[in-house]
Design a protein around this motif. Sequence first.
Motif, PDB file in Angstrom:
ATOM      1  N   MET A   1       0.777  -1.326  -0.037  1.00 24.14           N
ATOM      2  CA  MET A   1       0.108   0.109  -0.095  1.00 24.14           C
ATOM      3  C   MET A   1       0.912   1.358  -0.073  1.00 24.14           C
ATOM      4  O   MET A   1       1.945   1.410   0.475  1.00 24.14           O
ATOM      5  CB  MET A   1      -0.907  -0.073   1.518  1.00 24.14           C
ATOM      6  N   ILE A   2       0.323   2.239  -0.655  1.00 21.66           N
ATOM      7  CA  ILE A   2       1.174   3.585  -0.861  1.00 21.66           C
ATOM      8  C   ILE A   2       1.228   4.132   0.651  1.00 21.66           C
ATOM      9  O   ILE A   2       0.281   4.101   1.304  1.00 21.66           O
ATOM     10  CB  ILE A   2       0.737   4.274  -2.107  1.00 21.66           C
ATOM     11  N   ASP A   3       2.203   5.027   0.761  1.00 23.32           N
ATOM     12  CA  ASP A   3       2.443   5.800   1.830  1.00 23.32           C
ATOM     13  C   ASP A   3       1.398   7.021   1.755  1.00 23.32           C
ATOM     14  O   ASP A   3       1.959   8.167   0.976  1.00 23.32           O
ATOM     15  CB  ASP A   3       4.041   6.411   2.224  1.00 23.32           C
ATOM     16  N   LEU A   4       0.295   7.166   2.360  1.00 25.70           N
ATOM     17  CA  LEU A   4      -0.783   7.926   1.803  1.00 25.70           C
ATOM     18  C   LEU A   4      -0.412   9.250   2.543  1.00 25.70           C
ATOM     19  O   LEU A   4      -0.499  10.386   1.902  1.00 25.70           O
ATOM     20  CB  LEU A   4      -2.014   7.880   2.879  1.00 25.70           C
ATOM     21  N   GLU A   5       0.267   9.460   3.634  1.00 28.53           N
ATOM     22  CA  GLU A   5       0.622  10.700   4.221  1.00 28.53           C
ATOM     23  C   GLU A   5       1.733  11.342   3.636  1.00 28.53           C
ATOM     24  O   GLU A   5       1.796  12.445   3.058  1.00 28.53           O
ATOM     25  CB  GLU A   5       1.061  10.690   5.841  1.00 28.53           C
ATOM     26  N   ARG A   6       2.603  10.470   2.902  1.00 31.44           N
ATOM     27  CA  ARG A   6       3.882  11.151   2.113  1.00 31.44           C
ATOM     28  C   ARG A   6       3.040  11.854   0.639  1.00 31.44           C
ATOM     29  O   ARG A   6       3.651  12.913   0.553  1.00 31.44           O
ATOM     30  CB  ARG A   6       4.841  10.055   1.876  1.00 31.44           C
ATOM     31  N   VAL A   7       2.515  10.883   0.135  1.00 27.69           N
ATOM     32  CA  VAL A   7       1.764  11.351  -1.120  1.00 27.69           C
ATOM     33  C   VAL A   7       0.928  12.669  -0.813  1.00 27.69           C
ATOM     34  O   VAL A   7       1.227  13.500  -1.750  1.00 27.69           O
ATOM     35  CB  VAL A   7       1.175  10.228  -1.728  1.00 27.69           C
ATOM     36  N   PHE A   8       0.268  12.569   0.222  1.00 21.85           N
ATOM     37  CA  PHE A   8      -0.649  14.005   0.178  1.00 21.85           C
ATOM     38  C   PHE A   8      -0.119  15.056   0.574  1.00 21.85           C
ATOM     39  O   PHE A   8       0.070  16.103   0.070  1.00 21.85           O
ATOM     40  CB  PHE A   8      -1.669  13.660   1.472  1.00 21.85           C
ATOM     41  N   CYS A   9       1.121  14.952   1.485  1.00 19.21           N
ATOM     42  CA  CYS A   9       2.193  16.165   1.887  1.00 19.21           C
ATOM     43  C   CYS A   9       2.733  16.646   0.501  1.00 19.21           C
ATOM     44  O   CYS A   9       2.848  17.970   0.391  1.00 19.21           O
ATOM     45  CB  CYS A   9       2.929  15.760   3.075  1.00 19.21           C
ATOM     46  N   GLU A  10       3.329  15.577  -0.256  1.00 22.91           N
ATOM     47  CA  GLU A  10       4.038  16.259  -1.554  1.00 22.91           C
ATOM     48  C   GLU A  10       2.922  16.737  -2.670  1.00 22.91           C
ATOM     49  O   GLU A  10       3.322  17.819  -3.094  1.00 22.91           O
ATOM     50  CB  GLU A  10       4.884  15.041  -2.227  1.00 22.91           C
ATOM     51  N   VAL A  11       1.875  16.231  -2.738  1.00 21.97           N
ATOM     52  CA  VAL A  11       0.882  16.661  -3.726  1.00 21.97           C
ATOM     53  C   VAL A  11       0.397  18.004  -3.179  1.00 21.97           C
ATOM     54  O   VAL A  11       0.300  19.096  -4.031  1.00 21.97           O
ATOM     55  CB  VAL A  11      -0.196  15.474  -3.924  1.00 21.97           C
ATOM     56  N   ASP A  12      -0.028  17.969  -1.664  1.00 25.77           N
ATOM     57  CA  ASP A  12      -0.281  19.200  -1.347  1.00 25.77           C
ATOM     58  C   ASP A  12       0.667  20.329  -1.503  1.00 25.77           C
ATOM     59  O   ASP A  12       0.048  21.625  -1.886  1.00 25.77           O
ATOM     60  CB  ASP A  12      -0.663  19.254   0.104  1.00 25.77           C
ATOM     61  N   ASP A  13       1.882  20.480  -1.346  1.00 24.87           N
ATOM     62  CA  ASP A  13       2.937  21.248  -1.499  1.00 24.87           C
ATOM     63  C   ASP A  13       2.896  21.721  -3.017  1.00 24.87           C
ATOM     64  O   ASP A  13       3.049  22.766  -3.360  1.00 24.87           O
ATOM     65  CB  ASP A  13       4.484  20.752  -1.084  1.00 24.87           C
ATOM     66  N   PHE A  14       2.797  20.877  -3.921  1.00 27.15           N
ATOM     67  CA  PHE A  14       2.736  21.179  -5.285  1.00 27.15           C
ATOM     68  C   PHE A  14       1.532  21.925  -5.402  1.00 27.15           C
ATOM     69  O   PHE A  14       1.598  22.917  -6.394  1.00 27.15           O
ATOM     70  CB  PHE A  14       2.868  19.741  -6.068  1.00 27.15           C
ATOM     71  N   CYS A  15       0.353  21.572  -5.088  1.00 34.17           N
ATOM     72  CA  CYS A  15      -0.954  22.415  -5.333  1.00 34.17           C
ATOM     73  C   CYS A  15      -0.951  23.890  -4.884  1.00 34.17           C
ATOM     74  O   CYS A  15      -1.343  24.494  -5.669  1.00 34.17           O
ATOM     75  CB  CYS A  15      -2.024  21.474  -4.862  1.00 34.17           C
ATOM     76  N   GLN A  16      -0.272  23.981  -3.827  1.00 34.82           N
ATOM     77  CA  GLN A  16       0.012  25.272  -3.422  1.00 34.82           C
ATOM     78  C   GLN A  16       0.510  26.287  -4.079  1.00 34.82           C
ATOM     79  O   GLN A  16       0.460  27.486  -4.159  1.00 34.82           O
ATOM     80  CB  GLN A  16       0.450  25.385  -1.793  1.00 34.82           C
ATOM     81  N   ALA A  17       1.592  25.746  -4.817  1.00 38.15           N
ATOM     82  CA  ALA A  17       2.586  26.456  -5.588  1.00 38.15           C
ATOM     83  C   ALA A  17       1.760  26.342  -7.175  1.00 38.15           C
ATOM     84  O   ALA A  17       1.660  27.760  -7.865  1.00 38.15           O
ATOM     85  CB  ALA A  17       3.942  26.013  -5.901  1.00 38.15           C
ATOM     86  N   PHE A  18       0.986  25.408  -7.514  1.00 39.39           N
ATOM     87  CA  PHE A  18       0.642  25.507  -8.639  1.00 39.39           C
ATOM     88  C   PHE A  18      -0.686  26.014  -8.955  1.00 39.39           C
ATOM     89  O   PHE A  18      -0.883  26.934 -10.149  1.00 39.39           O
ATOM     90  CB  PHE A  18       0.315  23.953  -9.111  1.00 39.39           C
ATOM     91  N   GLU A  19      -1.660  25.797  -8.147  1.00 42.99           N
ATOM     92  CA  GLU A  19      -3.098  26.388  -8.325  1.00 42.99           C
ATOM     93  C   GLU A  19      -3.154  27.878  -8.893  1.00 42.99           C
ATOM     94  O   GLU A  19      -3.679  28.336  -9.473  1.00 42.99           O
ATOM     95  CB  GLU A  19      -3.771  26.050  -7.239  1.00 42.99           C
ATOM     96  N   PRO A  20      -2.540  28.954  -7.818  1.00 45.65           N
ATOM     97  CA  PRO A  20      -2.439  30.176  -8.139  1.00 45.65           C
ATOM     98  C   PRO A  20      -1.907  30.678  -9.504  1.00 45.65           C
ATOM     99  O   PRO A  20      -2.699  31.104 -10.395  1.00 45.65           O
ATOM    100  CB  PRO A  20      -1.468  30.837  -7.158  1.00 45.65           C
ATOM    101  N   GLN A  21      -0.873  29.847 -10.058  1.00 45.25           N
ATOM    102  CA  GLN A  21      -0.489  30.215 -11.303  1.00 45.25           C
ATOM    103  C   GLN A  21      -1.232  29.685 -12.525  1.00 45.25           C
ATOM    104  O   GLN A  21      -1.593  30.317 -13.539  1.00 45.25           O
ATOM    105  CB  GLN A  21       0.976  29.585 -11.524  1.00 45.25           C
ATOM    106  N   TRP A  22      -1.949  28.371 -12.079  1.00 52.11           N
ATOM    107  CA  TRP A  22      -2.712  27.890 -13.027  1.00 52.11           C
ATOM    108  C   TRP A  22      -4.007  28.546 -13.358  1.00 52.11           C
ATOM    109  O   TRP A  22      -4.482  28.982 -14.550  1.00 52.11           O
ATOM    110  CB  TRP A  22      -3.139  26.450 -12.490  1.00 52.11           C
TER     111      TRP A  22
END
Length: 295
Positions: free
Chosen positions: A1-22
């Motif tokens: 099973m995937i490490d849910l906490e790790r994936v969410f933290c990395e995806v959330d960091d990406f989204c915080q930078a990506f969404e405003p520019q998008w």
Amino acid sequence: MIDLERVFCEVDDFCQAFEPQWHQQLLHSGERKRRKTSSLSLSEVMTIIIAFHRSNYRTFKHYYTGYVAKYWRGAFPMLVSYPRFVELMSSALIPLCSYLHTRKGQVSGIGFIDSTPIIVCHRQRAPTHQLFRKKSHWGKHSMGWFYGFKLHLIINDEGELLAFKLTPANVDERQPVPEMTRGMFGKLFGDKGYISQPLFDLLFEQDLQLITKLKKNMKNKLLPLFDKILTRKRALIETVNDQLKNISQIEHTRHRSIANFMVNLVAALIAYTYQDKKPSLHLRFHPDQSLPIGI
């Protein structure tokens, strides 16, 4: 099973930078449209989609209703119904594509290239298939004719993704290679389908040597021992393709929209990058840099 906490933290960091520019770059038609907000954030939607491809469930519906809704309520307290989540999946396509590019591996000077068929329906249903009629095509591989697409991949010697491209099934394997190999160097190993003198010359100009096995009617050429060994290790990328199909499930015939088909494919590639033990050659070089140890 995937490490849910790790994936969410990395995806959330990406989204915080990506969404405003998008959102700044989105084009507006001038019409006022109602935008229905979701109780789930974009990072939560992306995390749930990515985690599916490491869950061992065969269908997303059973995964969502039988696992996420029952056991992940604490992690996702604002979870929506399954039909609503399916609607949200298409909105995650562009962020998933952008996030996938941040998950690419490092160019090591050793690369393997291959394509694998992505079948969208059974051959007998192809004449009446409507969803991918304008996108997919007939193609042929070692098992015969199929209807769908080709997924082209390039990996390094550690099994990490370097480049990827989806084309209709009738596209020649050599066509997307120049675009996929931009910025790469060293040696690229492929099967006989990539034999082409113009392609070899084009890649050689950018310090990338294309190495393939020879056909029976071609004159034999002497290869350095290291190159000869690595041509026999090309099965590494075939192992990656096998894992993408049998573990990450990039291929099935139950798609109901083109957008969700792409979401499934891109999320599967992302899930593969989170795999702890990827197929690898485990190359370790002798100090004189001439003899590889461990292959």
